[in-house]
Design an enzyme around this catalytic site. Structure first.
Site, PDB file in Angstrom:
ATOM      1  N   HIS A  45      46.867  -3.156  40.464  1.00 19.91           N
ATOM      2  CA  HIS A  45      46.736  -4.627  40.200  1.00 19.91           C
ATOM      3  C   HIS A  45      48.117  -5.281  39.503  1.00 19.91           C
ATOM      4  O   HIS A  45      48.198  -6.792  39.500  1.00 19.91           O
ATOM      5  CB  HIS A  45      45.643  -4.919  39.070  1.00 19.91           C
TER       6      HIS A  45
ATOM      7  N   TYR B 130      33.678 -14.379  32.826  1.00 19.77           N
ATOM      8  CA  TYR B 130      34.906 -14.655  33.260  1.00 19.77           C
ATOM      9  C   TYR B 130      34.796 -14.859  34.981  1.00 19.77           C
ATOM     10  O   TYR B 130      34.113 -14.015  35.609  1.00 19.77           O
ATOM     11  CB  TYR B 130      35.617 -13.519  32.925  1.00 19.77           C
TER      12      TYR B 130
ATOM     13  N   THR C  64      46.666 -16.359  38.044  1.00 18.87           N
ATOM     14  CA  THR C  64      45.248 -16.479  37.862  1.00 18.87           C
ATOM     15  C   THR C  64      45.277 -17.214  36.599  1.00 18.87           C
ATOM     16  O   THR C  64      45.863 -17.443  35.716  1.00 18.87           O
ATOM     17  CB  THR C  64      44.455 -15.243  37.888  1.00 18.87           C
TER      18      THR C  64
END
Length: 885
Positions: free
Chosen positions: A586, A702, A715
């Site tokens: 990630h 979230y 993001t």
């Protein structure tokens, strides 16, 4: 051994008559072609750099300006207003190439034209940047576009026309703005209002106002200064502190997975599927290197930032004791392959030519047919990238059971607060209140800094890693920046600092893999274009059995904990029946980036390459190719013990993950649009209703939103649990309201959610701003009770929508069964849910729900059933009567 001889360029033998040299012409030919290919790439990069640097200009436009200047001169029209003559007088005199007046005049006009051309490029870029800073179009209702926005759209389309390269718009993208502190505080308080009672809310409000009036102005000045200096004031800190400084396993906690087409099957030949896919991926990489991929454009006119795509290939996360680093190479000519406990190195090129799919199939089939056993310690070697330090059973109970746990944030819901130590449920609190609560239970207190891994931690400005104890001052206790470890049972050994698996992997790497054949083999893996796992299992999707899709997801998420190299940018997993998927690290990029590659791969494999009737790749294989190279290891028993301990920790983590994936077939985007609402808002409100029915309360939610309209944007968080959505959920649960009232409440909740999403996309979110303020406070060595509380709040519902159709490889209306269900990730909180969903078409939605078996409060399948019912209940509010259909 033929392939070994072919790999040697020359050999020599010492004889009584002298030295006998034997050259391998084939090997030298490959070396020569490889060098030629390398120089070609350098020249392409130079050319692309020039074209990118002058966009929206071009050599043709420069030539037009020069010709216009020269032509006007011959017509006795001085469009330079005397500047050409001025330049001509300033040229040095002598017998050089501009000795004659005609040559000097031409050179002066060329210099003037180049200046005008460069000035025009600068003007166009600044104008485009100014236009792209306007985001009012996002807040206008569909079908109600203002005249100003229409003119803006025409201007943007004109300035961004032409044939832009992948990175052509990078310097024209605006910087991410720093929001006002007052706006962020106001939005934060509004977001937590439905989660708190009056007393808790007034406490939070007091902390917020105190922070806003005292410490925040000082922190904000530093943040604004960074925004002036840096390209993006968030992204570098986000990558370092949220991802690379995490010391816990990245398997499940950070990595995520992506699935294959599930309703069609291209071939059942494992090696053939892999041959086509690897060839397609390297073709994509070639286009990426040459910047031939079109930049993603919102509405077809607004460019998105492409910088994350740079590290898609040839990238590995290298473990470190304090922080990991991302190693990215400019070139890699091989892939690393894992099969039945063995590692192989497969070359992708023959000379300067990329191997054809049929040749790659041959190479992978050779690996599948190889009967050799794994070397000692080789089979579970990759567990080092997955697990960490072993804990005793009593420590496991304390740290992973119901009492309390150490947990790093995962997936799109990653948040610095989740890195702290979670308090036992009977002692949930902050600061002194938590300490007193623990004392009432007779706990032996051991204090841990909630944010000890930040620089400048502690009153004396001494930084340390997460899990290392430090001595709090009374002021820090009052500030609430400390939390208490769980109480220890009498029979348990002393509670050790939280495990730091990345440190264990870094130490093992330095000790056992820093020299010799181990270093060479590890380099072959880490320097590969990407990692390939040839699995022996079969996975597919069965419409009548949700368990099939769930098992498919778990296989991609963690496998058996040692058949994925979790540190690679991505691992391509191919199952025995030809199905495949990705496990993606990630830190280097977010999901839409790998999604762009995946769409290209699936579309090219299905519609452009194809297979024979027997399922093999098209073409004839070249049997003279050297066999794949088996990597050699010399792993000592001490290292094998470390690998086994790491595997046991990873297995415990993987076994604790409950994953429930299902396809919702009753409706999709088509019916939702008839409700005149955003599909994403529809699903998010349904998730709120499902969660309330599941847990009986609201929680901090979230949802990941992108900020790629800004340079180097990644993001932002959309806090989906709002007062409007809570009001709708309560009304639905009560069951006494009229349908018209429920429709009105739903529309208010939907409009609120859409507005929050737009704010997040335009740089007016909450969490990244507070996160950066917190980083600044730690650098300055100051503490804030408000920031400490904000960043320690758990995200018990972490959600993300999977993007699709970023590139139009095929018409989904013509091929409705060509659906990929997206992917998923692990739960962020130990007692929470992770939910990924893809609104895959007009009549289907895919869901991926994760939770922990060790939590008695969560159940992924139960939550999935609540989601199904919530979707149906909301759709029923807007269902058109059959008589009017």
């Amino acid at each position: 051994m033929a392939e070994a001889h072919q790999a040697v360029a020359f050999q020599f033998t010492v004889t009584p008559d002298g030295v006998d040299f034997r050259l391998s012409r084939e090997a030298l030919k490959h070396i020569y072609l490889s060098g030629i290919n390398s120089w070609k790439k350098r020249l392409i990069r130079i050319k692309n750099g020039i074209l990118r640097g002058v966009y929206p200009g071009s050599p043709t436009s420069w030539l037009v300006v020069v010709m216009a200047t020269v032509g006007s001169s011959y017509c006795n029209v001085d469009i330079s207003m005397g500047l050409v003559c001025y330049i001509q007088r300033r040229l040095p005199e002598g017998c050089g190439p501009y000795q004659t007046p005609q040559t000097q005049a031409l050179l002066s006009m060329a210099i003037f034209s180049t200046g005008v051309w460069a000035l025009g490029i600068f003007f166009f870029r600044q104008t485009l940047k100014l236009l792209l800073s306007y985001h009012g179009w996002m807040f206008e209702m569909h079908g109600q576009t203002s005249y100003f926005t229409k003119v803006w759209a025409i201007c943007v389309r004109l300035l961004s026309s032409g044939r832009p390269m992948l990175y052509s718009f990078q310097t024209s993208l605006p910087k991410l703005p720093v929001p006002k502190v007052s706006d962020t505080i106001q939005r934060y308080l509004e977001s937590v209002r439905p989660l708190l009672d009056d007393k808790e809310y007034h406490h939070k409000e007091a902390l917020a106002k105190d922070f806003q009036n005292k410490l925040a102005p000082r922190l904000q000045k530093y943040l604004i200064l960074k925004s002036w200096w840096a390209t993006n004031y968030v992204s570098d800190w986000w990558e370092e502190y949220i991802y690379l400084r995490g010391r816990t396993p990245i398997m499940v906690n950070s990595n995520y997975y992506v699935m294959d087409f599930v309703l069609i099957r291209n071939t059942e030949v494992q090696a053939a599927r892999l041959g086509n896919v690897v060839h397609t991926m390297i073709t994509y990489r070639r286009r990426l290197d040459r910047e031939q991929i079109k930049p993603v454009m919102a509405l077809g006119i607004v460019p998105m930032c492409s910088y994350q795509m740079e590290r898609m290939f040839n990238t590995t996360r290298i473990p470190g004791k304090e922080t990991d680093v991302l190693q990215h190479l400019a070139e890699s000519r091989h892939v690393a392959v894992y099969h039945k406990g063995r590692f192989f190195k497969v070359w992708l090129y023959e000379g300067s030519s990329l191997l054809k799919p049929r040749d790659l199939e041959l190479q992978f089939q050779r690996i599948l047919d190889d009967p050799s056993p794994p070397q000692p310690g080789e089979e579970k070697l990759a567990a080092l990238t997955a697990g960490g330090r072993y804990r005793s059973p009593s420590q496991q109970t304390l740290l992973a059971g119901g009492q309390g746990s150490v947990r790093r944030g995962a997936g799109p819901g990653t948040h610095p607060g989740t890195r702290g130590l979670t308090l036992p449920r009977h002692c949930q609190g902050r600061g002194v209140r938590a300490a007193r609560g623990a004392e009432r239970h007779g706990a032996a207190l051991q204090l841990w800094c909630l944010a000890g891994w930040w620089p400048g931690c502690g009153a004396r400005g001494q930084g340390h890693l997460l899990g290392q104890p430090c001595s709090p001052t009374a002021a820090q206790l009052r500030a609430g920046s400390w939390e208490v470890s769980p109480p220890r049972p009498a029979a348990a050994p002393p509670l050790t600092p939280p495990s730091r698996p990345r440190v264990e992997w870094a130490q093992a790497r330095q000790t056992f893999f820093s020299s010799g054949r181990n270093k060479a083999s590890l380099d072959a893996i880490e320097r590969a274009a990407f990692f390939v796992a040839l699995d022996e299992e079969c996975h597919c999707h069965d419409l009548n059995d949700d368990a099939c899709l769930s098992l498919y997801g778990k296989a991609l998420l963690h496998g058996n904990c040692y058949n994925r190299w979790f540190d690679k940018s991505f691992t391509l997993v191919v199952f025995e029946n030809g199905k495949m998927g990705l496990n993606t690290e990630h830190a280097w990029a977010d999901a839409p980036i790998i999604g762009h590659l995946w769409e290209f791969v699936l579309g090219t494999d299905t519609f452009h390459l194809g297979y024979t009737d027997t399922g093999h790749c098209l073409g004839t294989p070249n049997t003279a190719l050297p066999h794949p190279q088996r990597l050699q290891w010399a792993i000592p028993e001490k290292c094998q013990a470390v690998i086994e301990r790491s595997y046991q920790v990873a297995k415990a983590l993987a076994d604790d993950v409950e994953l429930y994936c299902f396809q919702f077939l009753l409706f999709g985007k088509g019916l939702i649009k008839k409700c005149r609402t955003s599909p994403d808002a529809f699903v998010q409100i349904a998730l709120q209703l499902a969660h309330f029915r599941d847990r009986g309360k609201f929680c901090l939610t979230y949802e990941a939103s992108m900020t790629r309209m800004f340079r180097e944007g990644r993001t932002e968080t959309v806090r989906s649990c709002t007062r409007e959505s809570a009001a709708f959920v309560k009304a639905m649960v009560e069951g006494t309201h009229k349908k018209a009232d429920l429709q009105s409440l739903f529309r208010k909740a939907s409009e609120k959610h859409q507005n929050l999403y737009r704010l997040a996309m335009t740089g007016a979110g909450i969490d990244r701003h507070l996160f950066c303020l917190y980083v600044v406070s730690k650098y300055l060595g100051v503490s804030s009770p408000f920031l400490a509380e904000v960043l320690s709040e758990p995200w018990r519902l972490s959600t993300s929508q999977t993007t699709q159709f970023q590139i139009r490889m095929f018409d989904p209306n013509k091929y409705p069964n060509h659906l990929a269900p997206g992917g998923g990730f692990g739960p962020v909180a130990d007692d929470g849910y992770g939910v990924s969903y893809m609104i895959a078409g007009e009549n289907t939605i895919f869901f991926h729900i994760s939770s922990k078996f060790s939590s008695s409060e969560t159940n992924a399948q139960r939550f999935g059933n609540h989601i199904r019912q919530a979707l149906l209940d909301i759709a029923d509010l807007f269902q058109v009567p059959k008589a009017d259909s």
